[in-house]
Design a protein around this motif. Structure first.
Motif, PDB file in Angstrom:
ATOM      1  N   ILE A  52     -44.530  12.564 -22.525  1.00 27.59           N
ATOM      2  CA  ILE A  52     -43.185  12.992 -22.126  1.00 27.59           C
ATOM      3  C   ILE A  52     -43.054  14.514 -22.159  1.00 27.59           C
ATOM      4  CG2 ILE A  52     -41.915  10.926 -22.828  1.00 27.59           C
ATOM      5  CD1 ILE A  52     -41.411  12.411 -25.530  1.00 27.59           C
ATOM      6  N   GLY A  80     -39.745  17.721 -20.996  1.00 25.78           N
ATOM      7  CA  GLY A  80     -38.424  17.918 -20.401  1.00 25.78           C
ATOM      8  C   GLY A  80     -37.986  19.358 -20.476  1.00 25.78           C
ATOM      9  N   ASN A 110     -49.167  15.577 -23.484  1.00 27.94           N
ATOM     10  CA  ASN A 110     -48.515  14.782 -24.535  1.00 27.94           C
ATOM     11  C   ASN A 110     -49.169  13.391 -24.679  1.00 27.94           C
ATOM     12  OD1 ASN A 110     -45.786  12.947 -25.302  1.00 27.94           O
ATOM     13  ND2 ASN A 110     -45.964  14.889 -26.374  1.00 27.94           N
ATOM     14  N   TYR A 165     -51.479  12.278 -27.692  1.00 21.85           N
ATOM     15  CA  TYR A 165     -51.008  11.742 -28.974  1.00 21.85           C
ATOM     16  C   TYR A 165     -51.026  10.207 -28.997  1.00 21.85           C
ATOM     17  CZ  TYR A 165     -49.658  16.458 -30.193  1.00 21.85           C
ATOM     18  OH  TYR A 165     -49.691  17.791 -30.480  1.00 21.85           O
ATOM     19  N   ILE A 202     -49.107   7.780 -27.737  1.00 22.42           N
ATOM     20  CA  ILE A 202     -47.897   7.012 -28.055  1.00 22.42           C
ATOM     21  C   ILE A 202     -47.985   5.707 -27.270  1.00 22.42           C
ATOM     22  CG2 ILE A 202     -45.377   6.956 -27.944  1.00 22.42           C
ATOM     23  CD1 ILE A 202     -45.496  10.067 -27.867  1.00 22.42           C
ATOM     24  N   ASN A 247     -38.215  -7.536 -37.510  1.00 25.48           N
ATOM     25  CA  ASN A 247     -38.738  -7.220 -38.842  1.00 25.48           C
ATOM     26  C   ASN A 247     -38.026  -7.990 -39.944  1.00 25.48           C
ATOM     27  OD1 ASN A 247     -40.846  -5.121 -38.404  1.00 25.48           O
ATOM     28  ND2 ASN A 247     -39.162  -4.161 -37.318  1.00 25.48           N
ATOM     29  N   ALA A 294     -34.957  -8.159 -40.882  1.00 24.40           N
ATOM     30  CA  ALA A 294     -34.102  -7.321 -41.728  1.00 24.40           C
ATOM     31  C   ALA A 294     -32.630  -7.370 -41.308  1.00 24.40           C
ATOM     32  CB  ALA A 294     -34.602  -5.878 -41.688  1.00 24.40           C
ATOM     33  N   ARG A 299     -40.208  -2.703 -24.765  1.00 23.11           N
ATOM     34  CA  ARG A 299     -41.224  -2.734 -25.829  1.00 23.11           C
ATOM     35  C   ARG A 299     -40.848  -3.714 -26.936  1.00 23.11           C
ATOM     36  NH1 ARG A 299     -42.976   3.056 -27.840  1.00 23.11           N
ATOM     37  NH2 ARG A 299     -40.762   3.483 -27.727  1.00 23.11           N
ATOM     38  N   VAL A 359     -39.104   9.461 -25.293  1.00 24.99           N
ATOM     39  CA  VAL A 359     -39.689   8.154 -25.004  1.00 24.99           C
ATOM     40  C   VAL A 359     -38.530   7.158 -25.010  1.00 24.99           C
ATOM     41  CG1 VAL A 359     -41.223   6.353 -25.876  1.00 24.99           C
ATOM     42  CG2 VAL A 359     -41.842   8.763 -26.146  1.00 24.99           C
ATOM     43  N   ARG A 386     -41.376  11.093 -34.468  1.00 24.80           N
ATOM     44  CA  ARG A 386     -40.766   9.887 -35.048  1.00 24.80           C
ATOM     45  C   ARG A 386     -41.815   8.797 -35.173  1.00 24.80           C
ATOM     46  NH1 ARG A 386     -37.951   5.795 -32.490  1.00 24.80           N
ATOM     47  NH2 ARG A 386     -38.047   6.952 -30.542  1.00 24.80           N
ATOM     48  N   GLU A 442     -42.131   4.784 -36.524  1.00 27.77           N
ATOM     49  CA  GLU A 442     -41.359   3.610 -36.937  1.00 27.77           C
ATOM     50  C   GLU A 442     -42.330   2.487 -37.277  1.00 27.77           C
ATOM     51  OE1 GLU A 442     -38.383   2.439 -34.160  1.00 27.77           O
ATOM     52  OE2 GLU A 442     -37.656   0.804 -35.395  1.00 27.77           O
ATOM     53  N   MET A 443     -42.213   1.962 -38.476  1.00 24.72           N
ATOM     54  CA  MET A 443     -43.056   0.858 -38.921  1.00 24.72           C
ATOM     55  C   MET A 443     -44.539   1.144 -38.667  1.00 24.72           C
ATOM     56  SD  MET A 443     -40.973  -1.299 -40.266  1.00 24.72           S
ATOM     57  CE  MET A 443     -41.896  -2.808 -40.404  1.00 24.72           C
ATOM     58  N   ARG A 476     -45.878   2.998 -36.388  1.00 24.33           N
ATOM     59  CA  ARG A 476     -46.240   3.338 -35.004  1.00 24.33           C
ATOM     60  C   ARG A 476     -45.635   4.687 -34.625  1.00 24.33           C
ATOM     61  NH1 ARG A 476     -44.162  -1.682 -34.815  1.00 24.33           N
ATOM     62  NH2 ARG A 476     -42.231  -0.829 -34.011  1.00 24.33           N
ATOM     63  N   LEU A 477     -46.448   5.539 -34.024  1.00 22.46           N
ATOM     64  CA  LEU A 477     -45.921   6.795 -33.504  1.00 22.46           C
ATOM     65  C   LEU A 477     -45.040   6.474 -32.295  1.00 22.46           C
ATOM     66  CD1 LEU A 477     -45.867   9.910 -33.468  1.00 22.46           C
ATOM     67  CD2 LEU A 477     -47.871   9.829 -31.973  1.00 22.46           C
ATOM     68  N   GLU A 478     -43.773   6.817 -32.380  1.00 20.32           N
ATOM     69  CA  GLU A 478     -42.828   6.493 -31.314  1.00 20.32           C
ATOM     70  C   GLU A 478     -42.550   7.690 -30.417  1.00 20.32           C
ATOM     71  OE1 GLU A 478     -40.608   3.564 -30.761  1.00 20.32           O
ATOM     72  OE2 GLU A 478     -42.259   2.557 -31.767  1.00 20.32           O
ATOM     73  N   GLU A 479     -42.639   8.879 -30.998  1.00 16.60           N
ATOM     74  CA  GLU A 479     -42.294  10.051 -30.191  1.00 16.60           C
ATOM     75  C   GLU A 479     -42.864  11.295 -30.835  1.00 16.60           C
ATOM     76  OE1 GLU A 479     -38.766  10.501 -27.550  1.00 16.60           O
ATOM     77  OE2 GLU A 479     -37.938  11.226 -29.422  1.00 16.60           O
ATOM     78  N   ILE A 480     -43.315  12.214 -30.022  1.00 11.08           N
ATOM     79  CA  ILE A 480     -43.723  13.529 -30.516  1.00 11.08           C
ATOM     80  C   ILE A 480     -43.473  14.506 -29.378  1.00 11.08           C
ATOM     81  CG2 ILE A 480     -46.160  13.019 -29.972  1.00 11.08           C
ATOM     82  CD1 ILE A 480     -46.860  14.964 -32.339  1.00 11.08           C
ATOM     83  N   LYS A 481     -42.661  15.495 -29.622  1.00 11.12           N
ATOM     84  CA  LYS A 481     -42.328  16.420 -28.533  1.00 11.12           C
ATOM     85  C   LYS A 481     -41.893  17.766 -29.092  1.00 11.12           C
ATOM     86  CE  LYS A 481     -37.519  14.863 -28.087  1.00 11.12           C
ATOM     87  NZ  LYS A 481     -36.520  14.216 -27.247  1.00 11.12           N
ATOM     88  N   SER A 511     -40.072  21.575 -27.414  1.00  9.63           N
ATOM     89  CA  SER A 511     -39.616  22.272 -26.226  1.00  9.63           C
ATOM     90  C   SER A 511     -38.863  23.545 -26.590  1.00  9.63           C
ATOM     91  CB  SER A 511     -38.748  21.360 -25.358  1.00  9.63           C
ATOM     92  OG  SER A 511     -37.640  20.926 -26.095  1.00  9.63           O
ATOM     93  N   LEU A 565     -48.345  21.258 -33.735  1.00 10.59           N
ATOM     94  CA  LEU A 565     -47.661  19.955 -33.690  1.00 10.59           C
ATOM     95  C   LEU A 565     -48.491  18.878 -34.397  1.00 10.59           C
ATOM     96  CD1 LEU A 565     -44.950  19.060 -32.501  1.00 10.59           C
ATOM     97  CD2 LEU A 565     -46.128  18.463 -30.390  1.00 10.59           C
ATOM     98  N   GLN A 566     -49.814  18.996 -34.280  1.00 10.72           N
ATOM     99  CA  GLN A 566     -50.700  18.037 -34.939  1.00 10.72           C
ATOM    100  C   GLN A 566     -50.554  18.107 -36.460  1.00 10.72           C
ATOM    101  OE1 GLN A 566     -52.939  16.075 -32.869  1.00 10.72           O
ATOM    102  NE2 GLN A 566     -52.965  14.862 -34.751  1.00 10.72           N
ATOM    103  N   ASN A 610     -38.640  -3.889 -45.459  1.00 11.00           N
ATOM    104  CA  ASN A 610     -38.744  -4.692 -44.244  1.00 11.00           C
ATOM    105  C   ASN A 610     -38.748  -3.864 -42.972  1.00 11.00           C
ATOM    106  OD1 ASN A 610     -38.935  -7.130 -45.386  1.00 11.00           O
ATOM    107  ND2 ASN A 610     -36.905  -7.867 -44.823  1.00 11.00           N
ATOM    108  N   HIS A 611     -38.039  -2.757 -43.007  1.00 14.90           N
ATOM    109  CA  HIS A 611     -37.945  -1.933 -41.801  1.00 14.90           C
ATOM    110  C   HIS A 611     -37.778  -0.482 -42.208  1.00 14.90           C
ATOM    111  CE1 HIS A 611     -36.025  -0.331 -38.042  1.00 14.90           C
ATOM    112  NE2 HIS A 611     -37.076  -0.952 -37.577  1.00 14.90           N
ATOM    113  N   ARG A 642     -35.167  -0.109 -45.268  1.00 17.61           N
ATOM    114  CA  ARG A 642     -34.299  -1.252 -45.557  1.00 17.61           C
ATOM    115  C   ARG A 642     -35.068  -2.310 -46.334  1.00 17.61           C
ATOM    116  NH1 ARG A 642     -29.545  -3.253 -41.685  1.00 17.61           N
ATOM    117  NH2 ARG A 642     -29.337  -5.420 -42.225  1.00 17.61           N
TER     118      ARG A 642
END
Lengths: 406, 445
Positions: free
Chosen positions: A44, A46, A63, A66, A68, A219, A221, A281, A301, B23, B25-26, B28-33, B35, B107-108, B128-129, B165
């Protein structure tokens, strides 16, 4: 595959203070997001303002390193173009309408001032990709947030009028503001008997936004974890994802380009919890249906985001739901919250007594409390079929809750 | 320098914002940016109305100034206008975060740091989350005005926020740990603190009992006291809601007693952290503004417009959320000042009461609320057990008067991933804090 997201906002904003237009702000902002999908990963990038697309795609490709994980396909071969720009208001029209509202309100109610904002927005959002998807949404609408403050009051606001719409009927707004102020000045006692509680439908549905989240379910929860497929609430209570752009002022498609089928937008039907909400997802990961709830900013994302929810209205008007009684209309209940087991409690900073058609007077501060299972269960009376212009042009939902004087 | 049109007051604020977000979550890498945004906010005043424009085309600023001037009425006396007379003329360069800018951290490396924190959640099978976010921002501002201001300064914040949580269904509990600082290096070694919060939350989840509603003596932690100061009194100190209201001004006359003599509240943009604002968006230098001193109302927060209307001095509190918004009166870092007794002494004097440790959110009009996350019962001067309830609430002014003890250590808190909201402008970075504060009686629901 490459995908481009473009957001454009053209806005004229009037700042209101002490019942005068104090400032005028004009802006045109453009945001461009670029996504690259490769081998079930997503990259991503922007930028705000005019952007070099090739540079953005190069950043998005970088990007990708990484990794993702994005284990679903981008939306392909979907073409939708929605242009709701039926609003003919010009900046000058907005200016004149707002000046009239301020002038007339000051003439009628010199003990109140009008503050805050009036905006005229033209919004555009598009998603285009190399998979022949081309989605476009354009709308133009006015937003009025009028904070009404009584002179000498120690509060930042005492009552408020809000409106979002594709036209501005200044006479109707003047009458509504007047009704709010007149009723505010008529102090009533807290009723001795239990009266139905009336709320904006969005006030309490936030617990469903939180706990019908597909990731929380996946999960294990969620508050409603063990109740999927069960009749938990009143059979008159149904809850859907709001998808009509005319009503929601939002695009029909989500940030992954999904437009959910009507049947998939039901989360609770006739009291039964049908499904959690999900994006692509989440749906794949936990084997749920994709309800088109991907959100995020232009350069993010796409990620699961709480949707706007709407309670399905019944056939009865607010007056009819009250069944000859008066009701307590909660206008401002700031700072309330739910316990983990679904008990809601909140102080109520502003409430009116109403007969379902008119505001009769203002009630003193009190606290309100109830279990989510009762509010939408045995105590649920219904959502009005009629919208109420004076309280945000919304349908109102009626239930019973425990109240106590503060 | 820009061609400021004659017979108007005008100013230009240019912002360069570097920011990065990661970010997980659980696991998993969800986002990396990351700018960089660049834009300008332009204001012009003709003595009766303000005209604003925002642009990302920095080469069009002179044209924007001329456009705004064409909408306004020329005023030869503009520099004698009371609003303009309150504008400070500052010429200053105060960039202190360019050498150690978060932009220079790879960033790494930021990702590795976040992964190191996320291991604490991954390794706890009872969670749990969870999701964890790293975010940072380096903001450089240049401010120029028609009266000769020429200012350059920067601010910076970097932080980690973990939300987790335990449990599900009716038996669940969500808590958060957030730490932010002005330098990246200061947030790299806080794993023990993070683990401590997870352990505390787990104990709370397993052992918290519901308590009946009613009136209790309550001790607010520095976080709870800071939110209370910000929500219940800070917003009331923003002078824009007093302008044009003579009765209101009588009610809020400086010198009037508004709280217990134990209570002092200040707002200070010089405090390093998420509320650090050395100059506001009108070019006014930050000041330490005493709002309440020993229970007496001493000051309020101003922009040039509100200061002029109330015939008071500017305080450096005119802030816009970013280059797309005009400055309005906002807080910077608001806190309750420390007292003289220890936290232990404060609690030991309570026979039966509550300690509010962490808070989910708060709000305040004439009635305030705080929604606690973790709270504890105090019995016979000792913290006895974790307790659950929805909110504490009360009348702001009565509660200010009910404060009967303030501990001796001040803690200022900084945050990422949120901020203060006012009107359309949310979120704005602010800081807040305080010592431990004891209130004789608050309603618990």
């Amino acid at each position: 595959m490459r995908e481009k997201i473009t957001e454009i906002l053209q806005q004229t904003s009037l700042s209101l203070g002490q019942s005068e237009i104090k400032a005028v702000r004009r802006k045109i902002s453009k945001r461009t997001g670029c996504r690259v999908y490769n081998d079930y990963n997503i990259g991503i990038s922007g930028a705000i303002g005019e952007a070099d697309e090739e540079e953005l795609y190069a950043k998005a490709e970088k990007n990708l390193s990484y990794k993702i994980n994005y284990p679903v396909e981008a939306t392909k071969n979907k073409k939708v173009s929605i242009n709701l720009e039926e609003c003919k208001l010009s900046d000058n029209d907005l200016f004149e309408a707002v000046e009239k509202i301020l002038r007339k309100t000051a003439e009628r109610h010199s003990n109140f001032t009008v503050n805050h904002k009036a905006n005229l927005n033209t919004v555009e959002l598009s998603i285009e990709n190399e998979g022949q998807t081309k989605l476009f949404h354009r709308d133009k609408f006015a937003e009025l947030g009028l904070l009404l403050k009584k002179r000498g009051s120690s509060d930042i606001l005492d009552t408020a009028f809000s409106y979002v719409g594709r036209n501005v009927n200044s006479d109707k707004i003047i009458e509504s503001v007047s009704e709010l102020i007149t009723a505010f000045d008529r102090e009533e006692q807290l009723p001795g008997e239990a009266l139905p509680i009336i709320l904006h439908d969005k006030e309490l549905t936030k617990i469903f936004q939180k706990d019908l989240n597909g990731k929380l379910f996946g999960n294990k929860a969620s508050l409603f974890q063990e109740q999927l497929g069960m009749n938990v609430f009143n059979e008159k209570f149904s809850l859907k994802i709001a998808t009509d752009p005319r009503e929601s002022f939002m695009p029909l498609f989500d940030s992954e380009g999904t437009i959910p089928e009507e049947g998939l937008t039901w989360l609770i039907r006739d009291g039964k919890i049908i499904r959690p909400y999900a994006d692509k997802r989440t749906a794949k990961m936990y084997d749920y249906e994709n309800t088109g709830c991907a959100g995020g900013s232009y350069d993010s994302v796409p990620t699961l985001t709480a949707p706007h929810l709407e309670i399905i209205p019944g056939k009865q008007s607010l007056k009819s739901l009250l069944n000859g009684k008066n009701g307590i209309l909660i206008m401002i209940a700031g700072g309330g919250d739910f316990t983990p087991d679904g008990i809601y409690a909140s102080p109520v900073q502003l409430a009116y007594l109403t007969d379902g058609e008119r505001l009769l007077g203002r009630l003193p501060h009190f606290t309100v409390k109830g279990s989510i299972y009762d509010i939408f269960g045995k105590d649920f009376i219904g959502l009005s079929s009629d919208k109420h212009f004076t309280v945000g042009n919304e349908r109102l939902f009626v239930t019973n809750m425990e109240i106590k004087a503060l | 320098m820009y061609n400021f049109p004659d017979n108007f007051y005008s100013d230009v604020r240019i912002e360069r914002i570097y920011h990065s977000t990661i970010r997980i979550e659980m696991g998993r890498l969800e986002e990396i940016k990351e700018s960089v945004d660049l834009g300008a906010f332009i204001r012009l005043f003709d003595g009766s109305r303000w005209y604003y424009s925002s642009t990302t085309a920095l080469d069009s600023i002179d044209k924007e100034l001329q456009n705004l001037a064409s909408l306004a009425k020329a005023n030869k006396e503009i520099n004698n206008h009371p609003v303009v007379k309150r504008m400070q003329r500052n010429i200053c360069k105060q960039t202190i975060y360019q050498e150690n800018s978060v932009e220079k951290v790879n960033l790494q490396d930021k990702l590795k740091l976040l992964e190191s924190y996320s291991k604490q959640a991954i390794n706890d099978s009872e969670i749990n989350h969870w999701n964890i976010v790293y975010s940072d921002k380096n903001l450089k501002k240049n401010f120029y005005s028609s009266i000769g201001s020429d200012i350059e300064f920067d601010t910076q914040i970097a932080g980690v926020r973990l939300a987790f949580r335990f449990g599900s269904g009716a038996n669940s509990f969500t808590e958060m740990w957030c730490k932010a600082d002005v330098c990246y290096e200061k947030i790299t070694d806080l794993h023990t603190e993070c683990q401590k919060r997870i352990d505390q939350a787990k104990d709370f989840y397993k052992n918290a009992e519901t308590i009946p509603g009613g009136n209790y003596t309550v001790v607010l932690s520095p976080m709870a006291a800071g939110i209370f100061a910000h929500e219940s009194f800070g917003h009331k100190s923003e002078a824009d809601f007093m302008v044009g209201d003579e009765e209101m001004l009588k009610e809020w006359q400086l010198g009037k007693r508004v709280g217990s003599e134990k209570l002092s509240i200040v707002d200070d943009g010089n405090a390093f952290g998420s509320g650090y604002v050395p100059f506001d968006d009108e070019g006014t230098k930050a000041a330490k503004t005493v709002l309440i001193e020993n229970g007496i109302l001493r000051g309020r927060l101003h922009s040039s417009v509100t200061a002029s209307s109330l015939n008071e001095d500017v305080t450096g509190n005119a802030r816009g959320m970013n280059f797309e918004y005009e400055p309005i009166v906002r807080m910077t870092c608001t806190y309750i000042e420390a007292g003289s007794i220890t936290k232990e002494q404060l609690i030991s004097e309570i026979k039966y009461g509550i300690l509010v440790d962490t808070v989910k959110h708060g709000s305040g009009m004439s009635t305030f609320t705080l929604a606690p996350s973790m709270a504890y019962l105090i019995e016979n001067g000792q913290i006895s057990k974790p307790v659950r309830f929805s909110v504490i609430t009360g009348n702001v002014m009565k509660t200010l008067d009910q404060i009967d003890g303030v501990s001796d250590k001040l803690e200022l808190l900084s945050f990422v991933g949120g901020g203060c909201g006012k009107m359309e402008q949310f979120p704005l970075s602010v800081g807040f804090g305080g010592p431990f504060v004891r209130v004789k009686e608050i309603n618990v629901q």
